[in-house]
Design a protein around this motif. Structure first.
Motif, PDB file in Angstrom:
ATOM      1  N   ASN A  80      61.109 -33.108 -30.311  1.00  0.00           N
ATOM      2  CA  ASN A  80      59.825 -34.012 -30.185  1.00  0.00           C
ATOM      3  C   ASN A  80      59.178 -34.110 -31.779  1.00  0.00           C
ATOM      4  O   ASN A  80      58.603 -34.978 -31.511  1.00  0.00           O
ATOM      5  CB  ASN A  80      59.208 -33.412 -29.063  1.00  0.00           C
ATOM      6  N   ALA A  81      59.433 -32.586 -32.448  1.00  0.00           N
ATOM      7  CA  ALA A  81      58.563 -32.274 -33.807  1.00  0.00           C
ATOM      8  C   ALA A  81      59.843 -33.432 -34.152  1.00  0.00           C
ATOM      9  O   ALA A  81      59.119 -34.380 -35.456  1.00  0.00           O
ATOM     10  CB  ALA A  81      58.426 -31.074 -33.815  1.00  0.00           C
ATOM     11  N   ARG A  82      60.765 -33.630 -33.880  1.00  0.00           N
ATOM     12  CA  ARG A  82      61.956 -34.226 -34.526  1.00  0.00           C
ATOM     13  C   ARG A  82      61.332 -36.387 -34.544  1.00  0.00           C
ATOM     14  O   ARG A  82      61.461 -36.181 -35.278  1.00  0.00           O
ATOM     15  CB  ARG A  82      62.906 -33.644 -34.505  1.00  0.00           C
ATOM     16  N   ILE A  83      61.880 -36.227 -33.580  1.00  0.00           N
ATOM     17  CA  ILE A  83      61.651 -37.781 -33.176  1.00  0.00           C
ATOM     18  C   ILE A  83      60.402 -38.354 -33.292  1.00  0.00           C
ATOM     19  O   ILE A  83      59.846 -39.947 -33.742  1.00  0.00           O
ATOM     20  CB  ILE A  83      61.881 -38.290 -31.549  1.00  0.00           C
ATOM     21  N   VAL A  84      59.129 -37.352 -33.745  1.00  0.00           N
ATOM     22  CA  VAL A  84      57.748 -37.864 -33.651  1.00  0.00           C
ATOM     23  C   VAL A  84      57.426 -38.246 -35.144  1.00  0.00           C
ATOM     24  O   VAL A  84      57.599 -39.578 -35.964  1.00  0.00           O
ATOM     25  CB  VAL A  84      56.462 -37.061 -33.091  1.00  0.00           C
ATOM     26  N   LEU A  85      58.221 -37.725 -35.930  1.00  0.00           N
ATOM     27  CA  LEU A  85      58.083 -37.446 -37.592  1.00  0.00           C
ATOM     28  C   LEU A  85      59.237 -37.615 -38.364  1.00  0.00           C
ATOM     29  O   LEU A  85      59.174 -37.673 -39.137  1.00  0.00           O
ATOM     30  CB  LEU A  85      57.834 -35.793 -37.697  1.00  0.00           C
ATOM     31  N   ASP A  86      60.794 -38.274 -37.615  1.00  0.00           N
ATOM     32  CA  ASP A  86      61.294 -38.479 -38.364  1.00  0.00           C
ATOM     33  C   ASP A  86      61.428 -40.121 -38.682  1.00  0.00           C
ATOM     34  O   ASP A  86      61.345 -40.869 -37.871  1.00  0.00           O
ATOM     35  CB  ASP A  86      62.789 -38.556 -37.537  1.00  0.00           C
ATOM     36  N   PRO A  87      61.593 -40.209 -40.091  1.00  0.00           N
ATOM     37  CA  PRO A  87      61.573 -41.983 -40.346  1.00  0.00           C
ATOM     38  C   PRO A  87      63.232 -42.601 -39.527  1.00  0.00           C
ATOM     39  O   PRO A  87      63.128 -44.430 -39.501  1.00  0.00           O
ATOM     40  CB  PRO A  87      62.084 -42.207 -41.565  1.00  0.00           C
ATOM     41  N   SER A  88      64.282 -42.007 -39.071  1.00  0.00           N
ATOM     42  CA  SER A  88      64.791 -43.139 -38.236  1.00  0.00           C
ATOM     43  C   SER A  88      64.606 -42.874 -36.747  1.00  0.00           C
ATOM     44  O   SER A  88      64.272 -41.973 -36.410  1.00  0.00           O
ATOM     45  CB  SER A  88      66.352 -42.515 -39.259  1.00  0.00           C
ATOM     46  N   VAL A  89      65.375 -43.926 -36.157  1.00  0.00           N
ATOM     47  CA  VAL A  89      65.270 -43.958 -34.788  1.00  0.00           C
ATOM     48  C   VAL A  89      66.873 -43.756 -34.200  1.00  0.00           C
ATOM     49  O   VAL A  89      66.957 -44.886 -32.915  1.00  0.00           O
ATOM     50  CB  VAL A  89      64.688 -45.294 -34.557  1.00  0.00           C
ATOM     51  N   TYR A  90      67.932 -43.468 -34.078  1.00  0.00           N
ATOM     52  CA  TYR A  90      68.633 -43.189 -34.282  1.00  0.00           C
ATOM     53  C   TYR A  90      68.958 -42.603 -32.617  1.00  0.00           C
ATOM     54  O   TYR A  90      68.397 -41.744 -32.284  1.00  0.00           O
ATOM     55  CB  TYR A  90      69.899 -42.432 -34.622  1.00  0.00           C
ATOM     56  N   THR A  91      70.077 -43.522 -31.462  1.00  0.00           N
ATOM     57  CA  THR A  91      69.905 -43.501 -30.217  1.00  0.00           C
ATOM     58  C   THR A  91      70.295 -41.839 -30.008  1.00  0.00           C
ATOM     59  O   THR A  91      69.838 -41.316 -28.995  1.00  0.00           O
ATOM     60  CB  THR A  91      70.208 -44.459 -29.612  1.00  0.00           C
ATOM     61  N   TYR A  92      70.897 -40.963 -30.860  1.00  0.00           N
ATOM     62  CA  TYR A  92      71.371 -40.395 -30.835  1.00  0.00           C
ATOM     63  C   TYR A  92      70.611 -38.867 -30.846  1.00  0.00           C
ATOM     64  O   TYR A  92      71.118 -37.512 -30.530  1.00  0.00           O
ATOM     65  CB  TYR A  92      73.181 -39.775 -31.730  1.00  0.00           C
ATOM     66  N   TYR A  93      69.825 -38.698 -31.418  1.00  0.00           N
ATOM     67  CA  TYR A  93      68.368 -38.149 -31.697  1.00  0.00           C
ATOM     68  C   TYR A  93      68.076 -37.771 -30.342  1.00  0.00           C
ATOM     69  O   TYR A  93      67.461 -36.711 -29.282  1.00  0.00           O
ATOM     70  CB  TYR A  93      67.121 -38.853 -32.195  1.00  0.00           C
ATOM     71  N   THR A  94      68.053 -39.034 -28.852  1.00  0.00           N
ATOM     72  CA  THR A  94      67.733 -38.701 -27.371  1.00  0.00           C
ATOM     73  C   THR A  94      68.558 -37.452 -27.629  1.00  0.00           C
ATOM     74  O   THR A  94      67.609 -37.013 -26.664  1.00  0.00           O
ATOM     75  CB  THR A  94      67.403 -40.111 -27.386  1.00  0.00           C
ATOM     76  N   ALA A  95      69.618 -36.870 -27.492  1.00  0.00           N
ATOM     77  CA  ALA A  95      70.714 -36.226 -26.621  1.00  0.00           C
ATOM     78  C   ALA A  95      69.680 -34.855 -27.159  1.00  0.00           C
ATOM     79  O   ALA A  95      69.749 -34.404 -26.377  1.00  0.00           O
ATOM     80  CB  ALA A  95      71.664 -35.961 -27.293  1.00  0.00           C
ATOM     81  N   SER A  96      68.478 -34.364 -27.801  1.00  0.00           N
ATOM     82  CA  SER A  96      68.363 -33.442 -28.155  1.00  0.00           C
ATOM     83  C   SER A  96      67.213 -33.225 -27.711  1.00  0.00           C
ATOM     84  O   SER A  96      66.948 -31.647 -26.633  1.00  0.00           O
ATOM     85  CB  SER A  96      67.752 -32.716 -29.667  1.00  0.00           C
ATOM     86  N   VAL A  97      66.314 -34.435 -27.038  1.00  0.00           N
ATOM     87  CA  VAL A  97      65.593 -33.989 -26.429  1.00  0.00           C
ATOM     88  C   VAL A  97      65.628 -34.012 -24.953  1.00  0.00           C
ATOM     89  O   VAL A  97      65.285 -33.649 -23.880  1.00  0.00           O
ATOM     90  CB  VAL A  97      64.570 -35.820 -26.556  1.00  0.00           C
TER      91      VAL A  97
END
Length: 401
Positions: free
Chosen positions: A277-294
C-alpha cells in the motif's frame, strides 16, 4: 483438488497472456548479460552495471537469475522464464496455505475451510501474478515476492536465520522489498538479533561490491520516472512532472512504519499488504504489475490474518485496483480510487477488531506466531486421547497432514 483447480487457472491465464507477454523482459535480459561480463566487454557491466545503467532498477539477484536464460534464443529464454515465474505463483499460494495451517496449529481450525479460503483467494491472486510474471516479465518483482512468501513461512516456523535470509534475498532482488522488513519483528524478541544479522549480512554481500567498485552506482538511487496523472501522488498534492527526491525514502519510511504498527497491533500478517500500500500510494507510476504485491498482501491477510471463509479483500483488491484500469477512463478518478483503497484497507487491517486465535505471546500482549519444531497440522483439530508412548502425535495418512 484446490491445487488442481489453481493449476488449471494458472495455465489458462498463461496461455491467454503469453503470446503478447514479456513487455519488460529486455531489461532483465540486458542486465543478465551485463552482470556476467565482469572485466570483459566495454566496461559498463559487472560491478559497474548500476553506475552506467541507472535505468536498470532491479537487484543483482534478479540479474544473476535472468542471465541463466541468456544462452537460449531470446524468445525461448523469455518463454522459459515466464513459465518458471508462473510456477512460482502457484508455489506462493501453497506457501501461504502452509503458513496459515502452521499459524493456526492447535487452535481448532477447520483445515477444509482453510483450503477453501486459499482456493478463493488464489483465484484472485493468479491473474495479477500472470500480469507481473508473463505480461511484463518482471523477474525482480517475482523473486522479491517469492522470497517474501518464504520469509512468511519461516516466521510461522519461528526460524530466525531463514526469515532474515529470505528477506535479504527479497531486497537483493528488488529494493522495494525493504518495506517488508517488519516481518522480523513478528518473531519472538530473543530471535530479532539473529534474524537481523542474517538479513544485514546478505544484503551487504549482494549490494556493497557495486558501490565499492564504482561510487557512481549511487546514481541508480536517484533515477526518476514521470509522475503519471493517474497516480495517487497527484491527489496528495504532488504535481511535479517527475519523481520528487523525497518520494522513494518516504515510501520506505511509510511502509516500515505501517508494518511495525501492524506487528505491535498483533496483525503481523498485514505487513506485506501495508508495505505494498505504501508503494502504490506514493509511487509516481501506475503500472498494473504493481498490484501483484498488493494481491500477495491480501492473500496473506485473508488466509492468515482472519478466518472468514470468503477472502473478500483479495477480490476487492483485484476488482478495484485492476478492474478500474479498464472500467474507469479518467486518470484523476483512477488515482482517487487507488488512494481510497489504500486508506480503507490500511485502516481496516490495523483498526478493525479481529477474533483472537489462541494465546498471546511476547511482551506487551502482542500475539506471536507459533514457533514450533514439530510437523504440520492434522486435518481438523478434534480432542481425543493422548498418543501412546513412543508414537508420533501428528502421524497419520498423507491426506490428513
Amino acid at each position: 483438488m484446490h491445487l488442481v483447480l489453481l493449476t488449471a487457472w494458472t495455465v489458462l491465464w498463461f496461455v491467454v497472456v503469453e503470446p503478447n507477454g514479456g513487455f519488460s523482459w529486455h531489461y532483465l535480459r540486458t542486465g543478465g548479460e551485463l552482470i556476467y561480463q565482469g572485466s570483459s566487454g566495454d566496461g559498463t557491466g559487472g560491478l559497474n552495471l548500476y553506475a552506467h545503467h541507472p535505468e536498470l532498477q532491479m537487484g543483482p539477484v534478479s540479474f544473476l537469475v535472468a542471465g541463466l536464460f541468456n544462452p537460449f534464443p531470446e524468445h525461448t529464454g523469455q518463454f522459459l522464464a515466464a513459465a518458471l515465474m508462473s510456477l512460482l505463483g502457484l508455489v506462493i499460494v501453497v506457501l501461504a496455505g502452509r503458513s496459515a495451517a502452521w499459524h493456526f496449529l492447535g487452535t481448532g481450525t477447520n483445515h477444509q475451510r482453510l483450503r477453501q479460503r486459499v482456493l478463493i483467494a488464489g483465484l484472485a491472486f493468479i491473474p495479477m501474478w500472470i500480469e507481473v510474471s508473463v505480461r511484463f516479465g518482471h523477474l525482480d518483482d517475482v523473486l522479491a515476492l517469492f522470497f517474501t512468501a518464504l520469509a512468511v513461512r519461516s516466521v510461522t516456523r519461528g526460524n530466525a536465520a531463514l526469515t532474515g535470509a529470505f528477506l535479504a534475498l527479497a531486497m537483493d532482488s528488488k529494493p522495494t522489498a525493504l518495506a517488508f522488513v517488519p516481518l522480523l519483528l513478528a518473531l519472538p524478541r530473543e530471535k530479532w538479533l539473529r534474524a537481523g544479522l542474517w538479513m544485514a549480512g546478505l544484503v551487504a554481500v549482494a549490494w556493497l561490491p557495486f558501490f565499492v567498485g564504482d561510487m557512481n552506482s549511487f546514481s541508480a538511487a536517484r533515477f526518476a520516472i514521470p509522475n503519471h496523472p493517474a497516480s495517487a501522488l497527484r491527489w496528495l498534492g504532488v504535481a511535479a512532472p517527475e519523481t520528487p527526491g523525497w518520494d522513494r525514502p518516504a515510501q520506505f519510511a511509510l511502509g516500515l512504519l505501517l508494518g511495525c504498527l501492524a506487528v505491535w497491533r498483533g496483525r503481523w500478517a498485514a505487513v506485506v499488504l501495508l508495505g505494498a500500500n505504501a508503494r502504490i500510494v506514493l509511487d509516481p507510476s501506475v503500472y498494473t504489475y504493481y498490484t501483484a504485491s498488493v494481491l500477495l498482501g491480501t492473500l496473506l491477510w485473508d488466509v492468515i490474518g482472519q478466518r472468514r471463509l470468503v477472502p473478500w479483500w483479495s477480490w476487492l483488491a483485484l476488482l478495484i485496483l485492476y478492474g478500474s484500469v479498464f472500467a474507469v477512463p479518467d486518470d484523476s478518478a483512477r488515482g482517487l480510487i487507488r488512494l481510497a483503497f489504500v486508506a480503507v484497507s490500511t485502516a481496516y487491517v490495523l483498526l478493525w477488531p479481529v477474533r483472537e486465535r489462541g494465546a498471546r505471546r511476547g511482551s506487551g500482549g502482542r500475539r506471536r506466531p507459533p514457533a514450533r519444531t514439530d510437523e504440520g497440522p492434522a486435518e481438523d483439530h478434534v480432542p481425543g486421547p493422548a498418543p501412546a508412548p513412543g508414537t508420533t502425535p501428528w502421524a497419520g495418512p498423507p491426506t490428513a497432514r
